[in-house]
Write a protein that holds these residues in place. Sequence first.
Motif, PDB file in Angstrom:
ATOM      1  N   GLU A 103       0.827  -1.209   0.000  1.00 10.45           N
ATOM      2  CA  GLU A 103       0.000   0.000   0.000  1.00 10.45           C
ATOM      3  C   GLU A 103       0.860   1.257   0.000  1.00 10.45           C
ATOM      4  O   GLU A 103       0.514   2.253  -0.647  1.00 10.45           O
ATOM      5  N   VAL A 104       1.998   1.218   0.709  1.00 11.80           N
ATOM      6  CA  VAL A 104       2.927   2.346   0.649  1.00 11.80           C
ATOM      7  C   VAL A 104       3.435   2.524  -0.777  1.00 11.80           C
ATOM      8  O   VAL A 104       3.570   3.649  -1.272  1.00 11.80           O
ATOM      9  N   THR A 105       3.704   1.430  -1.452  1.00  9.81           N
ATOM     10  CA  THR A 105       4.147   1.495  -2.846  1.00  9.81           C
ATOM     11  C   THR A 105       3.103   2.199  -3.709  1.00  9.81           C
ATOM     12  O   THR A 105       3.451   3.020  -4.575  1.00  9.81           O
ATOM     13  N   GLY A 106       1.834   1.913  -3.456  1.00 12.16           N
ATOM     14  CA  GLY A 106       0.770   2.587  -4.203  1.00 12.16           C
ATOM     15  C   GLY A 106       0.745   4.080  -3.931  1.00 12.16           C
ATOM     16  O   GLY A 106       0.542   4.889  -4.855  1.00 12.16           O
ATOM     17  N   LEU A 107       0.967   4.473  -2.672  1.00 13.71           N
ATOM     18  CA  LEU A 107       1.012   5.899  -2.338  1.00 13.71           C
ATOM     19  C   LEU A 107       2.193   6.581  -3.029  1.00 13.71           C
ATOM     20  O   LEU A 107       2.062   7.681  -3.579  1.00 13.71           O
ATOM     21  N   VAL A 108       3.342   5.935  -2.998  1.00  5.42           N
ATOM     22  CA  VAL A 108       4.532   6.505  -3.644  1.00  5.42           C
ATOM     23  C   VAL A 108       4.301   6.639  -5.145  1.00  5.42           C
ATOM     24  O   VAL A 108       4.663   7.655  -5.757  1.00  5.42           O
ATOM     25  N   ALA A 109       3.686   5.640  -5.747  1.00  8.73           N
ATOM     26  CA  ALA A 109       3.417   5.702  -7.184  1.00  8.73           C
ATOM     27  C   ALA A 109       2.505   6.877  -7.527  1.00  8.73           C
ATOM     28  O   ALA A 109       2.708   7.573  -8.526  1.00  8.73           O
ATOM     29  N   ALA A 110       1.490   7.107  -6.686  1.00  8.26           N
ATOM     30  CA  ALA A 110       0.579   8.230  -6.930  1.00  8.26           C
ATOM     31  C   ALA A 110       1.309   9.558  -6.814  1.00  8.26           C
ATOM     32  O   ALA A 110       1.075  10.485  -7.605  1.00  8.26           O
TER      33      ALA A 110
ATOM     34  N   PRO B 272      12.407  -6.545   3.290  1.00  8.89           N
ATOM     35  CA  PRO B 272      11.755  -5.290   3.676  1.00  8.89           C
ATOM     36  C   PRO B 272      12.696  -4.086   3.662  1.00  8.89           C
ATOM     37  O   PRO B 272      12.304  -2.989   3.247  1.00  8.89           O
ATOM     38  N   ILE B 273      13.939  -4.290   4.117  1.00  2.00           N
ATOM     39  CA  ILE B 273      14.900  -3.176   4.082  1.00  2.00           C
ATOM     40  C   ILE B 273      15.168  -2.770   2.641  1.00  2.00           C
ATOM     41  O   ILE B 273      15.168  -1.583   2.293  1.00  2.00           O
ATOM     42  N   ALA B 274      15.386  -3.754   1.769  1.00  3.13           N
ATOM     43  CA  ALA B 274      15.660  -3.458   0.362  1.00  3.13           C
ATOM     44  C   ALA B 274      14.487  -2.742  -0.283  1.00  3.13           C
ATOM     45  O   ALA B 274      14.661  -1.767  -1.037  1.00  3.13           O
ATOM     46  N   ARG B 275      13.293  -3.193   0.032  1.00  2.00           N
ATOM     47  CA  ARG B 275      12.113  -2.602  -0.592  1.00  2.00           C
ATOM     48  C   ARG B 275      11.876  -1.181  -0.084  1.00  2.00           C
ATOM     49  O   ARG B 275      11.526  -0.280  -0.854  1.00  2.00           O
ATOM     50  N   ALA B 276      12.072  -0.973   1.216  1.00  2.00           N
ATOM     51  CA  ALA B 276      11.902   0.372   1.776  1.00  2.00           C
ATOM     52  C   ALA B 276      12.923   1.326   1.185  1.00  2.00           C
ATOM     53  O   ALA B 276      12.608   2.497   0.897  1.00  2.00           O
ATOM     54  N   HIS B 277      14.142   0.843   0.991  1.00  2.00           N
ATOM     55  CA  HIS B 277      15.181   1.700   0.402  1.00  2.00           C
ATOM     56  C   HIS B 277      14.834   2.067  -1.036  1.00  2.00           C
ATOM     57  O   HIS B 277      14.994   3.222  -1.459  1.00  2.00           O
ATOM     58  N   GLU B 278      14.335   1.099  -1.782  1.00  2.00           N
ATOM     59  CA  GLU B 278      13.942   1.369  -3.175  1.00  2.00           C
ATOM     60  C   GLU B 278      12.821   2.410  -3.231  1.00  2.00           C
ATOM     61  O   GLU B 278      12.826   3.320  -4.061  1.00  2.00           O
ATOM     62  N   LEU B 279      11.864   2.315  -2.310  1.00  3.53           N
ATOM     63  CA  LEU B 279      10.779   3.297  -2.257  1.00  3.53           C
ATOM     64  C   LEU B 279      11.302   4.672  -1.847  1.00  3.53           C
ATOM     65  O   LEU B 279      10.845   5.701  -2.352  1.00  3.53           O
ATOM     66  N   SER B 280      12.276   4.687  -0.941  1.00  8.48           N
ATOM     67  CA  SER B 280      12.879   5.950  -0.521  1.00  8.48           C
ATOM     68  C   SER B 280      13.520   6.661  -1.704  1.00  8.48           C
ATOM     69  O   SER B 280      13.388   7.883  -1.858  1.00  8.48           O
ATOM     70  N   LEU B 281      14.194   5.911  -2.559  1.00 15.07           N
ATOM     71  CA  LEU B 281      14.834   6.521  -3.727  1.00 15.07           C
ATOM     72  C   LEU B 281      13.799   6.984  -4.754  1.00 15.07           C
ATOM     73  O   LEU B 281      14.012   7.983  -5.451  1.00 15.07           O
ATOM     74  N   ARG B 282      12.693   6.271  -4.844  1.00 17.36           N
ATOM     75  CA  ARG B 282      11.623   6.742  -5.732  1.00 17.36           C
ATOM     76  C   ARG B 282      11.040   8.058  -5.209  1.00 17.36           C
ATOM     77  O   ARG B 282      10.687   8.955  -5.991  1.00 17.36           O
ATOM     78  N   ILE B 283      10.960   8.184  -3.896  1.00 18.93           N
ATOM     79  CA  ILE B 283      10.504   9.446  -3.304  1.00 18.93           C
ATOM     80  C   ILE B 283      11.498  10.555  -3.626  1.00 18.93           C
ATOM     81  O   ILE B 283      11.102  11.703  -3.905  1.00 18.93           O
TER      82      ILE B 283
END
Length: 920
Positions: free
Chosen positions: A47-54, A897-908
Amino acid sequence: MKTIAELEARLGDLHVRTRETPLFNPVFQLSLDLSRALESGEISLDEVTGLVAALECEGLKARAGKLRRLLVPPADTPALADAEEDFETFCARWERPQLNAVFTAHPTFLLAPAQAAAVAEAASAADGIDESLCAAPTGRKPVTLAFEHGEAMAAMARAQDARDAIVVRLLDEARNRWPDSWQAFRPLPFRFASWVGYDMDGRTDIGWHTSIAFRLSEKAERLARYTASLEAIDAEHPLLGTLRPATIFAKERAEDFAGDLSSAEALATAANRLTAHSADNLLTLAPLIAALEEEAETAEAPRAARLLTLAAAMRADGLGMGWIHFRVNAKQLHNAIRRRLPEGEVIDLASKGALATLRRMVEEAAPLRTNFAALATESSTAIRQFIAMAQILKHIDADAPVRMLVAECEQPATVLAALYFAKLFGVEDKVDVSPLFETETALEHGGRFLDALLAEPAYRDYARLRGRVAVQTGFSDAGRFVGQIPASLAIERLQGRLAEAMAANGLTDVAALVFNTHGESMGRGAHPASFRDRLEWPLSPWARRRFARAGIRLEPEVSFQGGDGYLFFATPELALATLTRIAELRPAETDLAAPADPFYHRTDLSLDFYRAIKEHQSDHLASRTYARAVTAFGLGLLNPTGSRVSRRQSDINADREMSLRQIRAIPHNAILQQLGYPVNVIAGIGSAAEANREEIAALLTESPRGRQIMRLALASNALASIKTVAAFGELFNSAYWASRTYRGTEDHLADSCAALAEYLVGDDRTGVFRRLASRLRIDALKFHKLTDLLPGDAPDKNREHVRRRIGVLQALRLALLQHMFLKVVAVPAFSRANDISRRDVIEMVLTLRVEEALAQLRRAFPVRVPGPRDFPLEEPSDYPDGGEEGYGAIERDFINPIARAHELSLRISTAIANEFGAHG
């Protein structure tokens, strides 16, 4: 809170609470709300990924919208020809470039290629910007030099087509107004250049053969484009018999030099094929240009216009996609010249004795022949560049001159050293040596540098031989070390001093080529308010008038840097709009009758204002607080955006002692964006005006330059948030982690929070960020008191929405960082290996060296370990009976989870940069 609207509404409610509790931090509180939801399972990483995508989508739309607004035609679009001018005046205006555009490869390839294409298409579309651009894949591959070169060439190709369209427009204007003379018109409204593959400043990964291969491939590509243009005019044209085999020859030679040349035999084969006399190796376009223009004299008007357009392109670009810029560092030249000094002689390049020695060396230098073996065996970077230029001019393109940019050039003797090598290798008539003024020292003493250099007879003779004095002014390190506004004003003064020095030394008969290497973002020299501001910010009307009054022709040049800059040429529509806006604004000209700007006459105010901002910025740069805050995460908040990789030290604690001088200007500015406050743009303005605020406000209101300064500062401030800066510090607050589970609300996190609290009890970053935020807040209060005195336009209704959106992005990232921190301290203990301990891995994650941390964890906890099945034995075994799955649970519960959170952080990070309009 599972939608962007809900998050923005929550952030708005939290902001209201600052009225009753001034120290309350809405951004960090929202991040805590999100962190609690994430750790409790109320919201998932999906769901966080969906928010970041938006939010990514909103950022891409904002980026496309900014690009479109810059390029939209103004209501009073000027004509390319003045109503009252005669043919001679018209020709004088358009037969010399209004602007030289340089396509550089600064590391700003932030967007994935598909995203960049989507932004460009959306900005170009006639029917507005919609959600369709958000469907572009976000996948990124490592940015290589070959990719950067390909992108530069594609942008230049579209720029060439756009220039052709403007040339056609100019020819039409000339034919309509002067039907008996127009075929004598030789339009050249723009020139293009590139240093991609030729810039050796700070690089060791570009071999000499890389530059030769690129230059040959550019020649092949340009010849193919000339051929296609001529075929479209006349498929049987006799000049095609010259162009077609020349294109094939250049393409084959490019392939030769792109191959493996490590052996002497391979090098000799490639070199001999190029240097052997061949009628197919076209070295000059002069006969073709003459033939096309002669044919146009008697051709029907439509055919004549097309022939003249092709001839104009050939005259502008030569045998390449454009001109090329080599770049070296002054230190490389210093090391090279010491090898050529008379035996036993030692010189101090800052001394007058050095000038005398080098003056004599230039006078006595006798040209030496070189070949590709000399190039391949030369160890000095600077000398190698001069030999490469000689080979290019001798065997690839004999007409197009080459620029030699000298970075960190602070001594006139450095330029004489470059002139010596140019003469030694027989290229002084084709090479423009251009010192770069960018460091604080270079800007401060640049006037004296120019006076001394232009007083040198050897340099004056060289300038007349070339027909120009070339300088480069950089907004990169200048904006980092003295602040963007002081840098711009210092560069402006230096440009004025150049005009004075040229006049004083009798050089009004040559042109002044002023290359301004600004980036695309407001933190690096490109003004975001309008295209007029963008062109005037680095080369102001005041500076232009200084050259005009001295009777010196000006050759303005600017850079379009990397992925951000190439967006202006990413589609045919954008390329044409960009060049049309520039052509209409005529940056090579100035209005001598324009009213005097009080900013330059009220120096009792403006000079003190400039000095006070510069001093404030210098205080930040010298402050351990500022340096520690900027380097608190190393470069971990940033995506890799170029082929020049930023190397990190191997020491785990290196980031704690990292110097700001270890971070280049683009990542420095990009980190400021990500921390939430462009310090090098805004800071110091309010404090500088404090002593006489009303007078400064009146001056900034009355002065066009003053209003331009404030437009830059206000655009930056509209996106800034000091609360966000402070929020980053709370990540390292031991008391926060110790108190988070105090009331028993998150018992499942008690051990992890306690571990973080204990680990961070001695960490300095909370105090650092708080002190920095306090300094910024004090200055910001004074800034707002100043802006309250300035006349303003109607408030931008969209501003608060944009700020709220950025606030949500920051809160989401802070929640993701907390997720990473909580996960890494919960990883089970493992035995020390390769001198890396569990504590080291925690420190890696807390400084966002996440890839290194994950590599260590995967080494410590392999998902699958070797087992009996890996051995082809005939004898059966019942042991091990627990399977061979290894540490799959560790991978699932911690590493992924750490890898995924980091990837989302860079997308932000990408989404935030898009809101600013560029990376760094």
